[in-house]
Design a protein around this motif. Structure first.
Motif: not given
Length: 222
Positions: A145-158
């Motif tokens: 994962t990226s320590s700097a960027i939280r993409s929309r996809t990542m937030k959705y999956i979380e």
């Protein structure tokens, strides 16, 4: 002593690297660790051949379904922690290891495809629970994962993971050159040269946090 299996049917999920980071971090902190390398690629055994293992860490190669149960029993008697790097495909060796595990770590990248593949590992854990009438703790580990960027996809999956009630580690294995460098240079993160590897200190902090949460999770399981 606790047995920790790393299982993932998806190649490139960071399974072997996560297992190696945990093993070396525990060894650096004066814990005795035995790693059973049952992955056909034998990547952890290859790492050990570069410059040997740090004090307190031993790698057992060529673990198969014929010998894994005996090797787990032997390792559990001799080490504080037993870590198993499992093959990606479901087979008897994987099933035996999961059935003997105090914790199953399921590394996955944060994509819909990877999460679906991680679901296969979860299903196998549930299958072993039914077969042996046990409760086998498991957690997803988000990797690369990226320590700097939280993409929309990542937030959705979380959000999907949380809504499904699937346990996961708060710590993530972020994308770090230092983690990859272990396979090139051998040794531990602490032994790498910061001149050769960027972001080394952040990688060490990440590894320490992961090892700490593993220990906390094992205590909760007891």
């Amino acid at each position: 002593m606790p047995v920790i299996s790393f299982a993932s049917p998806k190649g490139g999920a960071g399974k072997t690297t996560s297992a190696l980071v945990l093993a070396t971090e525990l060894a650096v902190n004066k814990q005795s660790v035995i790693v059973l390398d049952s992955d056909p690629n034998q990547a952890i055994n290859a790492w050990a051949s570069i410059k040997g293992c740090p004090a307190g860490l031993e790698v057992v190669p060529d673990v198969t379904e014929q010998n894994i149960l005996d090797l787990i029993d032997d390792a559990a008697e001799r080490a504080t922690f037993v870590i198993i790097d499992l093959e990606g495909t479901a087979n008897m060796c994987v099933s035996y290891a999961i059935g003997r595990s105090d914790l199953v770590v399921i590394p996955t990248q944060c994509s819909q495809l990877d999460i679906r593949e991680a679901g296969k590992a979860i299903a196998l854990v549930k299958q072993q629970e039914k077969a042996f009438r046990l409760t086998i703790p498991f957690k997803l580990l988000l990797t690369r994962t990226s320590s700097a960027i939280r993409s929309r996809t990542m937030k959705y999956i979380e959000e999907e993971i949380e809504q499904a009630g699937i346990p996961r580690f708060e710590v993530e294995m972020t994308e770090r050159d230092a983690f990859k460098a272990l396979h090139s240079f051998g040794g531990t993160l602490e032994e790498l040269n910061p001149k050769d590897v960027g972001g080394l200190q952040k990688a060490i902090v990440n590894a320490e946090a992961f090892a700490t949460e593993i220990i906390e999770t094992l205590k909760e399981g007891k």
